[in-house]
Design a protein around this motif. Structure first.
Motif, PDB file in Angstrom:
ATOM      1  N   ALA A 144       7.162 -70.201  -2.995  1.00  0.00           N
ATOM      2  CA  ALA A 144       7.356 -70.571  -4.400  1.00  0.00           C
ATOM      3  C   ALA A 144       7.906 -69.394  -5.196  1.00  0.00           C
ATOM      4  CB  ALA A 144       6.040 -71.043  -5.014  1.00  0.00           C
ATOM      5  N   ASP A 145       8.686 -69.701  -6.214  1.00  0.00           N
ATOM      6  CA  ASP A 145       9.181 -68.692  -7.152  1.00  0.00           C
ATOM      7  C   ASP A 145       8.743 -69.067  -8.560  1.00  0.00           C
ATOM      8  OD1 ASP A 145      10.981 -70.687  -8.060  1.00  0.00           O
ATOM      9  OD2 ASP A 145      12.530 -70.029  -6.649  1.00  0.00           O
ATOM     10  N   LYS A 146       9.407 -68.558  -9.560  1.00  0.00           N
ATOM     11  CA  LYS A 146       8.998 -68.801 -10.944  1.00  0.00           C
ATOM     12  C   LYS A 146       9.247 -70.236 -11.392  1.00  0.00           C
ATOM     13  CE  LYS A 146      10.064 -63.990 -12.144  1.00  0.00           C
ATOM     14  NZ  LYS A 146      10.928 -63.070 -12.930  1.00  0.00           N
ATOM     15  N   GLU A 147      10.088 -70.976 -10.648  1.00  0.00           N
ATOM     16  CA  GLU A 147      10.514 -72.287 -11.111  1.00  0.00           C
ATOM     17  C   GLU A 147      10.140 -73.448 -10.198  1.00  0.00           C
ATOM     18  OE1 GLU A 147      14.531 -71.207 -11.332  1.00  0.00           O
ATOM     19  OE2 GLU A 147      14.376 -70.219 -13.269  1.00  0.00           O
ATOM     20  N   GLU A 148      10.058 -73.218  -8.890  1.00  0.00           N
ATOM     21  CA  GLU A 148       9.811 -74.324  -7.983  1.00  0.00           C
ATOM     22  C   GLU A 148       9.106 -73.856  -6.713  1.00  0.00           C
ATOM     23  OE1 GLU A 148      13.623 -75.992  -7.166  1.00  0.00           O
ATOM     24  OE2 GLU A 148      14.359 -74.217  -6.103  1.00  0.00           O
ATOM     25  N   GLY A 149       8.569 -74.831  -5.987  1.00  0.00           N
ATOM     26  CA  GLY A 149       7.858 -74.518  -4.752  1.00  0.00           C
ATOM     27  C   GLY A 149       8.191 -75.498  -3.640  1.00  0.00           C
ATOM     28  N   TYR A 150       8.127 -75.025  -2.403  1.00  0.00           N
ATOM     29  CA  TYR A 150       8.407 -75.834  -1.222  1.00  0.00           C
ATOM     30  C   TYR A 150       7.280 -75.657  -0.208  1.00  0.00           C
ATOM     31  CZ  TYR A 150      13.299 -76.275  -2.765  1.00  0.00           C
ATOM     32  OH  TYR A 150      14.439 -76.556  -3.473  1.00  0.00           O
ATOM     33  N   VAL A 151       7.076 -76.724   0.571  1.00  0.00           N
ATOM     34  CA  VAL A 151       6.200 -76.646   1.740  1.00  0.00           C
ATOM     35  C   VAL A 151       7.095 -76.699   2.974  1.00  0.00           C
ATOM     36  CG1 VAL A 151       4.384 -77.781   3.068  1.00  0.00           C
ATOM     37  CG2 VAL A 151       4.287 -77.771   0.570  1.00  0.00           C
ATOM     38  N   ILE A 152       6.942 -75.730   3.875  1.00  0.00           N
ATOM     39  CA  ILE A 152       7.635 -75.787   5.160  1.00  0.00           C
ATOM     40  C   ILE A 152       6.581 -75.703   6.257  1.00  0.00           C
ATOM     41  CG2 ILE A 152       8.132 -73.290   5.136  1.00  0.00           C
ATOM     42  CD1 ILE A 152      10.695 -74.018   6.802  1.00  0.00           C
ATOM     43  N   GLU A 153       6.615 -76.680   7.167  1.00  0.00           N
ATOM     44  CA  GLU A 153       5.622 -76.723   8.236  1.00  0.00           C
ATOM     45  C   GLU A 153       6.292 -76.371   9.559  1.00  0.00           C
ATOM     46  OE1 GLU A 153       2.097 -79.270   6.426  1.00  0.00           O
ATOM     47  OE2 GLU A 153       3.482 -80.529   7.597  1.00  0.00           O
ATOM     48  N   LEU A 154       5.635 -75.474  10.300  1.00  0.00           N
ATOM     49  CA  LEU A 154       6.226 -74.878  11.493  1.00  0.00           C
ATOM     50  C   LEU A 154       5.435 -75.285  12.730  1.00  0.00           C
ATOM     51  CD1 LEU A 154       6.590 -71.239  10.093  1.00  0.00           C
ATOM     52  CD2 LEU A 154       8.157 -73.167   9.776  1.00  0.00           C
ATOM     53  N   MET A 155       6.158 -75.606  13.801  1.00  0.00           N
ATOM     54  CA  MET A 155       5.536 -75.989  15.066  1.00  0.00           C
ATOM     55  C   MET A 155       6.295 -75.317  16.206  1.00  0.00           C
ATOM     56  SD  MET A 155       3.149 -77.881  16.466  1.00  0.00           S
ATOM     57  CE  MET A 155       2.740 -78.628  18.037  1.00  0.00           C
ATOM     58  N   PRO A 156       5.621 -74.515  17.030  1.00  0.00           N
ATOM     59  CA  PRO A 156       6.298 -73.921  18.183  1.00  0.00           C
ATOM     60  C   PRO A 156       6.798 -74.998  19.149  1.00  0.00           C
ATOM     61  CG  PRO A 156       4.192 -72.847  17.764  1.00  0.00           C
ATOM     62  CD  PRO A 156       4.223 -74.077  16.919  1.00  0.00           C
ATOM     63  N   GLY A 157       7.730 -74.611  20.019  1.00  0.00           N
ATOM     64  CA  GLY A 157       8.215 -75.541  21.026  1.00  0.00           C
ATOM     65  C   GLY A 157       7.094 -75.997  21.952  1.00  0.00           C
ATOM     66  N   ILE A 158       7.288 -77.157  22.592  1.00  0.00           N
ATOM     67  CA  ILE A 158       6.250 -77.717  23.453  1.00  0.00           C
ATOM     68  C   ILE A 158       6.442 -77.285  24.904  1.00  0.00           C
ATOM     69  CG2 ILE A 158       5.096 -79.825  24.214  1.00  0.00           C
ATOM     70  CD1 ILE A 158       4.822 -79.193  21.244  1.00  0.00           C
ATOM     71  N   ASN A 159       7.574 -77.645  25.495  1.00  0.00           N
ATOM     72  CA  ASN A 159       7.794 -77.352  26.909  1.00  0.00           C
ATOM     73  C   ASN A 159       8.739 -76.179  27.146  1.00  0.00           C
ATOM     74  OD1 ASN A 159       6.174 -79.566  27.733  1.00  0.00           O
ATOM     75  ND2 ASN A 159       7.887 -80.957  27.331  1.00  0.00           N
ATOM     76  N   ARG A 160       9.344 -75.679  26.083  1.00  0.00           N
ATOM     77  CA  ARG A 160      10.289 -74.582  26.240  1.00  0.00           C
ATOM     78  C   ARG A 160      10.414 -73.853  24.913  1.00  0.00           C
ATOM     79  NH1 ARG A 160      15.525 -78.597  26.890  1.00  0.00           N
ATOM     80  NH2 ARG A 160      15.430 -79.508  24.802  1.00  0.00           N
ATOM     81  N   ALA A 161      11.105 -72.716  24.942  1.00  0.00           N
ATOM     82  CA  ALA A 161      11.296 -71.946  23.709  1.00  0.00           C
ATOM     83  C   ALA A 161      12.058 -72.781  22.686  1.00  0.00           C
ATOM     84  CB  ALA A 161      12.050 -70.656  24.011  1.00  0.00           C
ATOM     85  N   GLY A 162      11.733 -72.586  21.446  1.00  0.00           N
ATOM     86  CA  GLY A 162      12.398 -73.334  20.384  1.00  0.00           C
ATOM     87  C   GLY A 162      11.554 -73.294  19.135  1.00  0.00           C
TER      88      GLY A 162
END
Length: 550
Positions: A144-162
């Protein structure tokens, strides 16, 4: 928890987050720096230079100053970060590799080093994951900054890098909360508020984890974003949303971990202040059926906490290492974050500028006691207060609120100062807060007075069993030696007695039956045969008598 500028009482954006793991409480300041065009940025395991070197990425010409702990907190542009580590039923790639070198810790630091705006930060994080791959902990990250905010959700790869990610913009005027569980559900590909990689759905289909609803990806179900246990996360989401928007009448009970009973974000019933958010971080479900202070789990002094495996995990947690509440506005000359060390209910929030860290917060070790550090002072206050909560907490809460109000007043009176002077005023205030908390600890000890006249909480008193008289029976003292001598005499003077009534009833001993007065010392074979024969006849006759009697 995030409060958008339009949802606050003065146009300030607020973002809070706490860490309940056993991590270092040390707070560090990273200075801004200029870099050569061909310079590289080194990447380490979990963002820690003392751990394994993983690789390099191109450095940028200029990096911004910021405050960090294990994670990045806020930079000089008032770009703020808050996060929680999530639970998944899948088995993601938790270890780094040659292809996956980005951890959550490193991502937060890179974001604050390089970004001014929240939207630019979201774009950079997505590009970084696509290029260098993500490993480690599934997470919800608020930017978030002075004006707006975001949600970003992160998930590691399952069977390989990614690695997978989905971002969503928080609506203006809304409040958002996350508690160790993914919060984004249906991803509307036609809504510009959602940001994700174009091949996200195809990759998830290839991994056979994609869950679709009406053609749209259900992110939470696809990554199996469960709770640690039922209501471990959702109860806190319910409590926070119910406090800021009681008119919605959200139920504390839901049908399952993937419930849609609680929206992504909510518009508060009234504008929220910094003190409102501070109060939320200290919430222990007071006044609800989930309040541990009203149960046996609260102990004799009605502590509101309980071990997390023995009851409801409240928003405020006894295991908390630190809580930050960052703020972003155009009013103060410096970016600010408020820090409470230890459980937020027993600590005090003190503002810090994005500048050199005051000595009471800097160079703190969790394993080496130092009476000059706020961490250790906060722990002393917490140990004492939690142990005797109902007797000492009122004094604590009053003094802590007075200190926080003092800091707020100081900021308001100093906001017109030049940045450098403002920073000095705020730094001096941190030392003032330390001295006031030290005095509070002394006063708590004085009130405690070794436990003299402390009273158990109402409803937590042990049962009193009255004793209104001495025992009326005479106390008999037994002479053990005399008793032993009497027993020995009885054994020596024992005489033969007549056969018992049972023996007389059932017959005479078998040696009398064959003409012997007593059993001989030695029995020859003729006598032995006679004994066996007579005994068999006796037993046969006895069995016949038993059958007749029945």
């Amino acid at each position: 928890m995030y409060v958008s500028p339009q949802a606050s009482d003065n146009g300030t954006a607020y973002l809070s987050f706490s860490i309940d793991r056993k991590v270092s409480p040390n707070v560090m300041y990273v200075e801004a720096a200029d870099h050569e065009s061909d310079e590289m940025r080194e990447i380490y395991e979990d963002g820690d230079p003392s751990r394994k070197f993983l690789g390099q990425i191109p450095q940028v010409n200029h990096t911004f100053a910021y405050i960090k702990t294990e994670y990045g907190i806020i930079n000089e542009n008032s770009l703020m970060l808050g996060l929680c580590e999530n639970t998944t039923a899948l088995k993601p790639n938790s270890k780094p590799s040659e292809k996956a070198i980005l951890s959550l810790q490193e991502i937060t630091k890179l974001t604050l080093e390089r970004c001014v705006k929240a939207a630019d930060a979201i774009a950079m994080i997505g590009q970084m994951i696509d290029t260098y791959c993500y490993y480690g902990t599934p997470a919800t990250l608020v930017v978030a900054d002075k004006e707006e905010g975001y949600v970003i959700e992160l998930m590691p790869g399952i069977n390989r890098a990614g690695g997978y990610y989905v971002a969503r913009k928080i609506p203006q005027g809304h409040f958002f909360v996350a508690a160790d569980q993914f919060r984004i559900q249906a991803v509307d590909k036609n809504d510009s508020d959602f940001i994700f990689n174009d091949n996200l759905i195809s990759r998830m289909k290839q991994e056979e984890i994609a869950q679709l609803t009406s053609g749209n990806l259900n992110w939470q179900r696809s990554v199996k974003g469960t709770e640690f246990r039922p209501y471990y996360s959702l109860r806190r989401v319910w409590r926070a949303m119910s406090n800021v928007a009681p008119s919605k009448n959200y139920s504390p009970w839901v049908s399952g971990w993937a419930t849609t009973a609680y929206p992504f974000s909510v518009m508060p019933d009234k504008k929220l202040s910094l003190l409102d958010l501070i109060s939320l971080t200290r919430d222990t479900y007071t006044g609800t059926q989930f309040d541990n202070a009203t149960k046996g789990t609260g102990g004799l002094f009605a502590t509101p906490y309980t071990h997390e495996n023995y009851g409801e995990r409240s928003i405020s947690n006894e295991n908390t290492t630190y809580t930050f509440i960052s703020q972003a506005n155009k009013i103060t000359p410096s970016a600010l974050t408020w820090l409470s060390l230890g459980p937020s209910g027993e600590g005090t929030y003190v503002p810090l500028c994005v500048d050199k860290i005051p000595s009471v917060y800097a160079d703190t070790s969790r394993t080496k006691y130092d009476e000059r550090k706020m961490w250790w002072l906060s722990k002393r206050i917490s140990y004492l207060t939690v142990g005797y909560y109902s007797s000492l907490s009122d004094m604590l809460k009053t003094r802590v609120l007075e200190q926080e109000q003092h800091s707020l007043t100081l900021i308001n009176h100093s906001k017109g100062l030049p940045k450098e002077r403002f920073n000095r005023v705020i730094a001096n205030n941190s030392r003032t807060a330390f001295n006031r908390m030290q005095k509070l600890y002394e006063n708590l000890l004085e009130k405690h007075d070794g436990g003299y006249m402390l009273r158990y909480a109402e409803g937590h008193n042990p049962k009193f069993i009255p004793v209104d008289s001495y025992k009326k029976h005479e106390v008999v003292h037994v002479d053990k030696e005399k008793e032993k001598a009497e027993v020995e005499t009885q054994v020596k003077t024992q005489v033969k007695t007549e056969p018992s009534a049972n023996i007389k009833k059932e017959g005479i001993p078998f040696y009398n039956a064959i003409g012997l007065e007593k059993m001989p010392d030695r029995i020859d074979m003729n006598v032995f045969s006679k004994i066996i024969s007579t005994t068999s006849e006796y037993l046969k006759k006895q069995n016949e008598n038993d059958k007749k009697n029945k």
